[in-house]
Write a protein that holds these residues in place. Structure first.
Motif, PDB file in Angstrom:
ATOM      1  N   UNK A 185      -9.063  11.549 -32.523  1.00 39.12           N
ATOM      2  CA  UNK A 185      -9.699  11.356 -33.817  1.00 39.12           C
ATOM      3  C   UNK A 185      -8.754  11.830 -34.916  1.00 39.12           C
ATOM      4  N   UNK A 186      -8.962  11.288 -36.107  1.00 46.08           N
ATOM      5  CA  UNK A 186      -8.190  11.774 -37.250  1.00 46.08           C
ATOM      6  C   UNK A 186      -9.111  11.871 -38.459  1.00 46.08           C
ATOM      7  N   UNK A 187      -8.770  12.773 -39.366  1.00 44.74           N
ATOM      8  CA  UNK A 187      -9.553  12.998 -40.572  1.00 44.74           C
ATOM      9  C   UNK A 187      -8.643  12.994 -41.788  1.00 44.74           C
ATOM     10  N   UNK A 188      -9.102  12.271 -42.813  1.00 48.61           N
ATOM     11  CA  UNK A 188      -8.395  12.276 -44.092  1.00 48.61           C
ATOM     12  C   UNK A 188      -8.799  13.536 -44.849  1.00 48.61           C
ATOM     13  N   UNK A 194     -13.716  10.897 -41.279  1.00 44.86           N
ATOM     14  CA  UNK A 194     -13.254  11.014 -39.904  1.00 44.86           C
ATOM     15  C   UNK A 194     -13.422   9.682 -39.186  1.00 44.86           C
ATOM     16  N   UNK A 195     -12.434   9.334 -38.352  1.00 45.11           N
ATOM     17  CA  UNK A 195     -12.476   8.065 -37.616  1.00 45.11           C
ATOM     18  C   UNK A 195     -11.827   8.260 -36.262  1.00 45.11           C
ATOM     19  N   UNK A 196     -12.233   7.437 -35.308  1.00 43.57           N
ATOM     20  CA  UNK A 196     -11.626   7.438 -33.980  1.00 43.57           C
ATOM     21  C   UNK A 196     -10.411   6.531 -34.012  1.00 43.57           C
ATOM     22  N   UNK A 197      -9.293   7.045 -33.549  1.00 37.20           N
ATOM     23  CA  UNK A 197      -8.040   6.310 -33.624  1.00 37.20           C
ATOM     24  C   UNK A 197      -7.675   5.633 -32.311  1.00 37.20           C
ATOM     25  N   UNK A 198      -7.875   6.304 -31.186  1.00 36.17           N
ATOM     26  CA  UNK A 198      -7.372   5.742 -29.928  1.00 36.17           C
ATOM     27  C   UNK A 198      -8.101   6.386 -28.759  1.00 36.17           C
ATOM     28  N   UNK A 199      -8.254   5.601 -27.668  1.00 39.34           N
ATOM     29  CA  UNK A 199      -8.898   6.087 -26.445  1.00 39.34           C
ATOM     30  C   UNK A 199      -8.064   5.659 -25.251  1.00 39.34           C
ATOM     31  N   UNK A 200      -7.896   6.552 -24.314  1.00 38.77           N
ATOM     32  CA  UNK A 200      -7.118   6.303 -23.112  1.00 38.77           C
ATOM     33  C   UNK A 200      -8.048   5.793 -22.013  1.00 38.77           C
ATOM     34  N   UNK A 201      -7.821   4.551 -21.573  1.00 36.57           N
ATOM     35  CA  UNK A 201      -8.680   3.932 -20.564  1.00 36.57           C
ATOM     36  C   UNK A 201      -7.946   3.835 -19.223  1.00 36.57           C
ATOM     37  N   UNK A 202      -8.700   3.330 -18.219  1.00 38.18           N
ATOM     38  CA  UNK A 202      -8.191   2.948 -16.897  1.00 38.18           C
ATOM     39  C   UNK A 202      -7.794   4.138 -16.020  1.00 38.18           C
ATOM     40  N   UNK A 203      -8.018   5.354 -16.461  1.00 36.79           N
ATOM     41  CA  UNK A 203      -7.718   6.493 -15.602  1.00 36.79           C
ATOM     42  C   UNK A 203      -8.575   7.671 -16.054  1.00 36.79           C
ATOM     43  N   UNK A 204      -9.617   7.953 -15.289  1.00 35.25           N
ATOM     44  CA  UNK A 204     -10.541   8.993 -15.710  1.00 35.25           C
ATOM     45  C   UNK A 204      -9.942  10.388 -15.553  1.00 35.25           C
ATOM     46  N   UNK A 205      -8.870  10.544 -14.758  1.00 38.10           N
ATOM     47  CA  UNK A 205      -8.224  11.844 -14.592  1.00 38.10           C
ATOM     48  C   UNK A 205      -7.152  12.103 -15.644  1.00 38.10           C
ATOM     49  N   UNK A 206      -6.822  11.165 -16.416  1.00 35.71           N
ATOM     50  CA  UNK A 206      -5.766  11.296 -17.414  1.00 35.71           C
ATOM     51  C   UNK A 206      -6.335  11.868 -18.710  1.00 35.71           C
ATOM     52  N   UNK A 207      -5.502  12.500 -19.500  1.00 30.68           N
ATOM     53  CA  UNK A 207      -5.892  13.046 -20.804  1.00 30.68           C
ATOM     54  C   UNK A 207      -4.667  13.111 -21.709  1.00 30.68           C
ATOM     55  N   UNK A 208      -4.938  13.125 -23.005  1.00 32.46           N
ATOM     56  CA  UNK A 208      -3.846  13.205 -23.989  1.00 32.46           C
ATOM     57  C   UNK A 208      -3.330  14.633 -24.028  1.00 32.46           C
ATOM     58  N   UNK A 209      -2.044  14.812 -23.770  1.00 29.69           N
ATOM     59  CA  UNK A 209      -1.425  16.136 -23.707  1.00 29.69           C
ATOM     60  C   UNK A 209      -0.693  16.487 -24.993  1.00 29.69           C
ATOM     61  N   UNK A 210      -0.011  15.511 -25.589  1.00 21.65           N
ATOM     62  CA  UNK A 210       0.776  15.774 -26.799  1.00 21.65           C
ATOM     63  C   UNK A 210       0.558  14.625 -27.776  1.00 21.65           C
ATOM     64  N   UNK A 211       0.652  14.945 -29.066  1.00 15.97           N
ATOM     65  CA  UNK A 211       0.618  13.926 -30.116  1.00 15.97           C
ATOM     66  C   UNK A 211       1.364  14.448 -31.340  1.00 15.97           C
TER      67      UNK A 211
END
Length: 501
Positions: A185-188, A194-211
């Protein structure tokens, strides 16, 4: 008549026999030369010591005993003091000036004079003429050191508990991006939208580690790295346009940073991947680390790339080398810590100055010169804290360095547990924001930011504020740290008014 003269001579001879012998021969110029009584009295007075009766007692003692030193002469007690008149002596005693500034030598140490009211008044009056140095408006002592509380607090439920992750980033457009598991998510911050920017699909064990947001030239681009090693690029202006690079064997993404259209990602295998946001192919890598890369950071002038790993090794790579961006990589200069290194920061007003910080079990901040000729390089400054250093930021407005911290431990032997680990101890540096002055490395202030480990922080676009995040209280806080430096403009010169022909 003759009989009278003879009797007088016999009486004179008899009187001379009673006189003591003085060693001098008496002159017999006349009849009465030996019977003049006044002369005898003067002769008898010459044998009497009149010094004790005529001279003062202090004078005799002064000349018999001396308390002079080799460097500090003794001031005679009978000499005239500095306050010569009774009036000046009385005023000096009233204002506490008598015998305070006269240097005397004595065998026994003199007692410290008690402070009087007039002495305190005199000292307070002298402080009026010597005011303290004013605090710079850009320093932390004029902002956070006075308020000591956050300006904004936001809840972050289910935020990652990994202290080595990068779940937060602040863009040049004043956008705050936060990763919650597989969603970003990101917020101005201007409109608080606030808005949702991106979602990681196709792997339920995966997660965003860095951005990480890109620089001011491409401020709407956000680079993402997951625990599975997937790398993606999102555009806040057009969320549907997303670029995803295919998976490779380099391992999960552990660190990230931007330079122009390039961004570097530290990998679990010890390599650093280099991506170009303008193309989908042509990923390059730099090898050198033997452990997981926890931190990467480009210098402000783009000449160097610093990286730190799990084993405390810090490398400085020369980005101008031909082999750096074409693949294969060329080993950089190696520096050493004795704990994992995540916190890296290049100085904005001195591009070759690098600050590095380590976590448990070392907890030290070291400052290096990237252009130093020493091999191996030696740190310019070392700040021992015994506290995990999770992030570092240089101020662009004053010569100060900010650090965020986690747990604190003790180095004493009784603090070691049976398993060999050091126990946590209470400390003002634990879970805090701390600011150090440079080059003195003096600690200016320290404020406890969260109830848990401050895992990460990011600097505001204007360089005055900091956002911190912690999984201990599941919150993120915004702090006002520094003030903006006044723009005085270009100083007018005499050559600007006149031209030389």
């Amino acid at each position: 008549m003759d009989s009278l003269v003879m009797s007088l001579r016999e009486d004179a001879n008899a009187s001379n026999e009673c006189l003591p012998f003085t060693g001098k021969r008496h002159l017999e110029s006349g009849v009465f030369s030996g019977v003049y009584s006044a002369k005898r009295r003067r002769t008898s007075l010459a044998s009497v010591d009149l010094s004790r009766e005529l001279l003062p007692q202090t004078l005799t003692e002064q000349w018999t005993e001396s308390s002079a030193d080799r460097f500090i002469p003794a001031r005679p007690k009978f000499s005239s003091p500095f306050n010569t008149t009774p009036r000046t002596n009385r005023l000096a005693k009233r204002w506490g000036l008598a015998d305070e500034r006269i240097l005397n030598f004595s065998d026994t140490p003199s007692s410290i004079p008690t402070l009087k009211m007039h002495s305190l008044l005199r000292k307070s009056a002298s402080e009026l003429f010597n005011p303290p140095i004013p605090t710079p408006a850009t320093s932390v002592t004029a902002h956070l050191a006075r308020r000591r509380h956050a300006g904004l607090v936001l809840d972050l439920p289910n935020i990652t508990a990994d202290p080595l992750a990068y779940p937060l980033s602040w863009s040049a457009n004043n956008y705050i991006a936060v990763a919650f598991g597989i969603t970003v998510y990101y917020q101005n911050m201007d409109t608080r939208k606030t808005a949702r920017l991106w979602t990681l699909y196709n792997n339920y064990r995966d997660s965003v580690q860095v951005l990480q947001w890109a620089g001011s030239a491409r401020a709407s681009l956000l680079a993402l790295g997951s625990t599975s090693g997937k790398v993606s690029l999102c555009d806040a202006g057009a969320p549907q346009q997303t670029i995803t690079w295919p998976l490779d064997s380099l391992g999960s993404a552990c660190a990230i940073d931007w330079l122009d259209h390039y961004f570097a990602i530290g990998r679990e295998t010890g390599k650093i991947s280099l991506f170009d946001c303008r193309v989908k192919d042509g990923v390059k890598s730099v090898a050198g680390h033997k452990g997981e890369v926890h931190g990467v950071r480009w210098s402000h002038d783009g000449k160097y790339l610093a990286s730190g790993d799990q084993y405390g090794a810090v490398y400085i790579w020369d980005a101008r080398a031909d082999k750096f961006l074409v693949g294969g990589g060329e080993k950089g200069r190696k520096m050493k810590h004795y704990g994992p290194v995540k916190a890296l920061a290049w100085c904005p007003w001195k591009p070759d100055l690098l600050a590095t910080g380590s976590i448990y079990p070392e907890g030290i901040i070291r400052i290096w010169n990237a252009t130093s000729s020493f091999s191996p390089p030696t740190p310019i400054h070392t700040i021992a804290l015994n506290t995990s250093v999770t992030s570092l930021h240089w101020s662009s407005h004053c010569k100060e360095l900010l650090s965020t911290h986690g747990s604190t431990w003790s180095l004493s032997s009784n603090a070691v547990t049976p398993t060999g680990r050091l126990t946590n101890v209470p400390s003002p540096l634990a879970n805090s924001i701390t600011v150090h002055a440079y080059p003195s490395c003096k600690r200016l202030m320290s404020v406890q930011a969260h109830h848990g480990v401050v895992s990460h922080s990011c600097l505001s676009p204007d360089g005055t504020g900091v956002f911190t995040v912690s999984a201990g209280d599941e919150s993120m806080k915004m702090w006002k740290i520094w003030g903006k430096r006044e723009n005085l403009g270009k100083r007018e010169s005499v050559f600007d008014r006149y031209a030389i022909r």
